[in-house]
Scaffold this motif. Structure first.
Motif, PDB file in Angstrom:
ATOM      1  N   PRO A 247       0.657  -1.544   0.235  1.00 17.08           N
ATOM      2  CA  PRO A 247      -0.319   0.237   0.380  1.00 17.08           C
ATOM      3  C   PRO A 247       1.300   1.562   0.093  1.00 17.08           C
ATOM      4  O   PRO A 247       0.568   2.311  -0.467  1.00 17.08           O
ATOM      5  N   ASP A 248       2.090   1.493   0.570  1.00 17.72           N
ATOM      6  CA  ASP A 248       2.784   2.211   0.567  1.00 17.72           C
ATOM      7  C   ASP A 248       3.564   2.895  -0.640  1.00 17.72           C
ATOM      8  O   ASP A 248       4.282   3.170  -0.737  1.00 17.72           O
ATOM      9  N   GLY A 249       3.279   1.726  -1.430  1.00 15.58           N
ATOM     10  CA  GLY A 249       3.867   1.764  -2.958  1.00 15.58           C
ATOM     11  C   GLY A 249       5.608   1.129  -2.699  1.00 15.58           C
ATOM     12  O   GLY A 249       6.582   1.108  -4.317  1.00 15.58           O
ATOM     13  N   THR A 250       6.241   0.624  -2.342  1.00 17.30           N
ATOM     14  CA  THR A 250       7.218  -0.885  -1.791  1.00 17.30           C
ATOM     15  C   THR A 250       6.978  -1.463  -3.151  1.00 17.30           C
ATOM     16  O   THR A 250       5.172  -2.252  -2.771  1.00 17.30           O
ATOM     17  N   VAL A 251       7.749  -1.521  -4.008  1.00 14.32           N
ATOM     18  CA  VAL A 251       7.595  -3.114  -5.257  1.00 14.32           C
ATOM     19  C   VAL A 251       8.643  -3.682  -4.181  1.00 14.32           C
ATOM     20  O   VAL A 251      10.124  -3.073  -4.474  1.00 14.32           O
ATOM     21  N   SER A 252       8.346  -4.722  -4.632  1.00 13.55           N
ATOM     22  CA  SER A 252       9.475  -6.150  -4.171  1.00 13.55           C
ATOM     23  C   SER A 252       8.813  -7.442  -5.070  1.00 13.55           C
ATOM     24  O   SER A 252       7.669  -7.332  -6.148  1.00 13.55           O
ATOM     25  N   GLU A 253      10.276  -8.014  -6.140  1.00 14.84           N
ATOM     26  CA  GLU A 253      10.078  -8.921  -7.202  1.00 14.84           C
ATOM     27  C   GLU A 253      10.538 -10.829  -6.201  1.00 14.84           C
ATOM     28  O   GLU A 253      11.587 -10.617  -5.418  1.00 14.84           O
ATOM     29  N   GLY A 254       9.737 -11.531  -6.276  1.00 14.64           N
ATOM     30  CA  GLY A 254      10.114 -13.009  -5.744  1.00 14.64           C
ATOM     31  C   GLY A 254       9.562 -13.944  -7.150  1.00 14.64           C
ATOM     32  O   GLY A 254       8.645 -13.326  -7.640  1.00 14.64           O
ATOM     33  N   SER A 255       9.925 -15.282  -5.776  1.00 15.37           N
ATOM     34  CA  SER A 255       9.931 -16.085  -6.230  1.00 15.37           C
ATOM     35  C   SER A 255       9.765 -17.545  -6.230  1.00 15.37           C
ATOM     36  O   SER A 255      10.118 -17.579  -4.138  1.00 15.37           O
ATOM     37  N   ALA A 256       8.759 -18.498  -6.323  1.00 14.71           N
ATOM     38  CA  ALA A 256       8.202 -19.526  -5.847  1.00 14.71           C
ATOM     39  C   ALA A 256       8.798 -21.264  -6.376  1.00 14.71           C
ATOM     40  O   ALA A 256       8.861 -21.093  -7.681  1.00 14.71           O
ATOM     41  N   LYS A 257       8.934 -22.475  -5.765  1.00 17.05           N
ATOM     42  CA  LYS A 257       9.418 -23.709  -6.588  1.00 17.05           C
ATOM     43  C   LYS A 257       8.251 -24.603  -6.189  1.00 17.05           C
ATOM     44  O   LYS A 257       7.661 -23.921  -5.005  1.00 17.05           O
ATOM     45  N   GLU A 258       7.977 -24.903  -7.186  1.00 13.61           N
ATOM     46  CA  GLU A 258       6.817 -25.864  -6.879  1.00 13.61           C
ATOM     47  C   GLU A 258       6.788 -27.057  -5.268  1.00 13.61           C
ATOM     48  O   GLU A 258       8.251 -27.399  -5.552  1.00 13.61           O
ATOM     49  N   GLY A 259       5.822 -26.376  -4.376  1.00  8.38           N
ATOM     50  CA  GLY A 259       6.220 -27.199  -3.527  1.00  8.38           C
ATOM     51  C   GLY A 259       6.534 -26.552  -2.315  1.00  8.38           C
ATOM     52  O   GLY A 259       6.503 -27.527  -0.855  1.00  8.38           O
ATOM     53  N   ASP A 260       7.389 -25.638  -2.225  1.00 11.23           N
ATOM     54  CA  ASP A 260       7.061 -24.536  -1.150  1.00 11.23           C
ATOM     55  C   ASP A 260       5.499 -24.141  -0.523  1.00 11.23           C
ATOM     56  O   ASP A 260       5.605 -24.272  -1.350  1.00 11.23           O
ATOM     57  N   VAL A 261       6.746 -23.916   0.821  1.00 13.12           N
ATOM     58  CA  VAL A 261       5.647 -23.633   1.788  1.00 13.12           C
ATOM     59  C   VAL A 261       5.910 -23.255   2.916  1.00 13.12           C
ATOM     60  O   VAL A 261       6.976 -22.730   2.861  1.00 13.12           O
ATOM     61  N   GLN A 262       5.266 -21.436   3.083  1.00 12.84           N
ATOM     62  CA  GLN A 262       5.744 -20.251   3.892  1.00 12.84           C
ATOM     63  C   GLN A 262       4.521 -19.732   4.360  1.00 12.84           C
ATOM     64  O   GLN A 262       3.252 -20.749   4.566  1.00 12.84           O
ATOM     65  N   TRP A 263       4.482 -19.712   6.103  1.00 12.84           N
ATOM     66  CA  TRP A 263       4.135 -19.146   6.781  1.00 12.84           C
ATOM     67  C   TRP A 263       3.493 -17.818   5.995  1.00 12.84           C
ATOM     68  O   TRP A 263       4.808 -17.072   5.699  1.00 12.84           O
ATOM     69  N   ARG A 264       2.563 -17.125   6.118  1.00 10.35           N
ATOM     70  CA  ARG A 264       2.548 -15.446   5.784  1.00 10.35           C
ATOM     71  C   ARG A 264       1.607 -15.215   6.902  1.00 10.35           C
ATOM     72  O   ARG A 264       0.687 -15.376   7.111  1.00 10.35           O
ATOM     73  N   GLU A 265       2.305 -13.546   7.181  1.00  6.47           N
ATOM     74  CA  GLU A 265       1.905 -12.559   8.331  1.00  6.47           C
ATOM     75  C   GLU A 265       0.759 -12.346   7.424  1.00  6.47           C
ATOM     76  O   GLU A 265       0.575 -11.771   6.446  1.00  6.47           O
ATOM     77  N   PHE A 266      -0.220 -10.992   8.629  1.00 11.33           N
ATOM     78  CA  PHE A 266      -0.752 -10.456   7.176  1.00 11.33           C
ATOM     79  C   PHE A 266      -0.491  -9.515   6.768  1.00 11.33           C
ATOM     80  O   PHE A 266       0.277  -8.971   7.311  1.00 11.33           O
ATOM     81  N   THR A 267      -0.716  -9.417   5.991  1.00 16.00           N
ATOM     82  CA  THR A 267      -0.967  -8.024   4.966  1.00 16.00           C
ATOM     83  C   THR A 267      -2.179  -8.005   3.512  1.00 16.00           C
ATOM     84  O   THR A 267      -2.443  -8.971   3.536  1.00 16.00           O
ATOM     85  N   ARG A 268      -1.149  -7.263   3.019  1.00 12.13           N
ATOM     86  CA  ARG A 268      -2.110  -6.262   1.790  1.00 12.13           C
ATOM     87  C   ARG A 268      -1.236  -6.351   1.089  1.00 12.13           C
ATOM     88  O   ARG A 268      -0.257  -5.735   1.028  1.00 12.13           O
ATOM     89  N   HIS A 269      -1.556  -6.691  -0.545  1.00 14.88           N
ATOM     90  CA  HIS A 269      -0.556  -6.753  -1.073  1.00 14.88           C
ATOM     91  C   HIS A 269      -1.232  -6.561  -3.147  1.00 14.88           C
ATOM     92  O   HIS A 269      -2.207  -7.504  -2.710  1.00 14.88           O
ATOM     93  N   ALA A 270      -0.640  -5.929  -4.079  1.00 20.83           N
ATOM     94  CA  ALA A 270      -1.296  -6.430  -5.441  1.00 20.83           C
ATOM     95  C   ALA A 270      -0.063  -7.105  -5.922  1.00 20.83           C
ATOM     96  O   ALA A 270       1.319  -7.247  -5.445  1.00 20.83           O
ATOM     97  N   VAL A 271      -0.642  -7.907  -6.077  1.00 18.33           N
ATOM     98  CA  VAL A 271       0.471  -9.025  -7.103  1.00 18.33           C
ATOM     99  C   VAL A 271       0.840  -9.042  -8.457  1.00 18.33           C
ATOM    100  O   VAL A 271      -0.753  -9.313  -9.156  1.00 18.33           O
ATOM    101  N   GLU A 272       1.644  -8.915  -9.410  1.00 15.95           N
ATOM    102  CA  GLU A 272       1.671  -9.309 -11.006  1.00 15.95           C
ATOM    103  C   GLU A 272       2.383 -10.387 -10.939  1.00 15.95           C
ATOM    104  O   GLU A 272       3.494 -10.743 -10.433  1.00 15.95           O
ATOM    105  N   ASN A 273       2.124 -11.487 -11.790  1.00 15.56           N
ATOM    106  CA  ASN A 273       2.829 -12.712 -12.050  1.00 15.56           C
ATOM    107  C   ASN A 273       3.879 -12.375 -14.042  1.00 15.56           C
ATOM    108  O   ASN A 273       3.316 -11.974 -14.607  1.00 15.56           O
ATOM    109  N   ILE A 274       5.000 -12.543 -13.124  1.00 20.13           N
ATOM    110  CA  ILE A 274       6.414 -11.590 -14.083  1.00 20.13           C
ATOM    111  C   ILE A 274       6.926 -13.013 -14.704  1.00 20.13           C
ATOM    112  O   ILE A 274       7.761 -12.938 -15.706  1.00 20.13           O
TER     113      ILE A 274
END
Length: 127
Positions: free
Chosen positions: A83-110
């Motif tokens: 929401p504050d305009g901060t942009v980050s890029e990331g990736s995940a592999k098939e089978g990855d599991v992660q804990w996610r804290e409460f979040t608000r974000h827009a996501v684009e599949n690049i």
């Protein structure tokens, strides 16, 4: 019957995770604002399990997500905007599991593949 270690780890994370969650306002609920990307697979008073699919080039609006566990069913490369305009890029592999804290974000599949994930969202705050 032997249960695969990957399934045991995922289920253990889900069991451990069912302790607290922030409530998401209906106008920020991803299922409400982006039903083309989110499908509810299971829901009760404690959790909601959703399937997420985002094809290459697609961009979702900015939903909120409660705490929970996410398991990726495909490789994914994405750009997230907070929401504050901060942009980050990331990736995940098939089978990855992660804990996610409460979040608000827009996501684009690049990436070049459809991003597919299951999320176990927690619904109730700890007492």
């Amino acid at each position: 019957m032997k249960i695969p270690a990957r399934s045991v780890k995922f289920l253990l994370l889900v069991v451990i995770a069912v302790s607290a969650a922030a409530q998401v306002p209906p106008d920020e609920d991803p299922v409400n604002i982006s039903p083309q990307y989110y499908t509810v697979l299971f829901e009760n008073d404690e959790v909601r399990v959703i399937e997420y699919r985002l094809r290459p080039g697609e961009k979702e609006p900015m939903p909120s997500h409660p705490e929970g566990v996410v398991r990726y069913l495909s490789e994914a490369t994405f750009r997230a905007t907070l929401p504050d305009g901060t942009v980050s890029e990331g990736s995940a592999k098939e089978g990855d599991v992660q804990w996610r804290e409460f979040t608000r974000h827009a996501v684009e599949n690049i990436g070049t593949t459809e991003a597919i994930a299951f999320a176990v969202e927690l619904k109730n705050a700890a007492d």
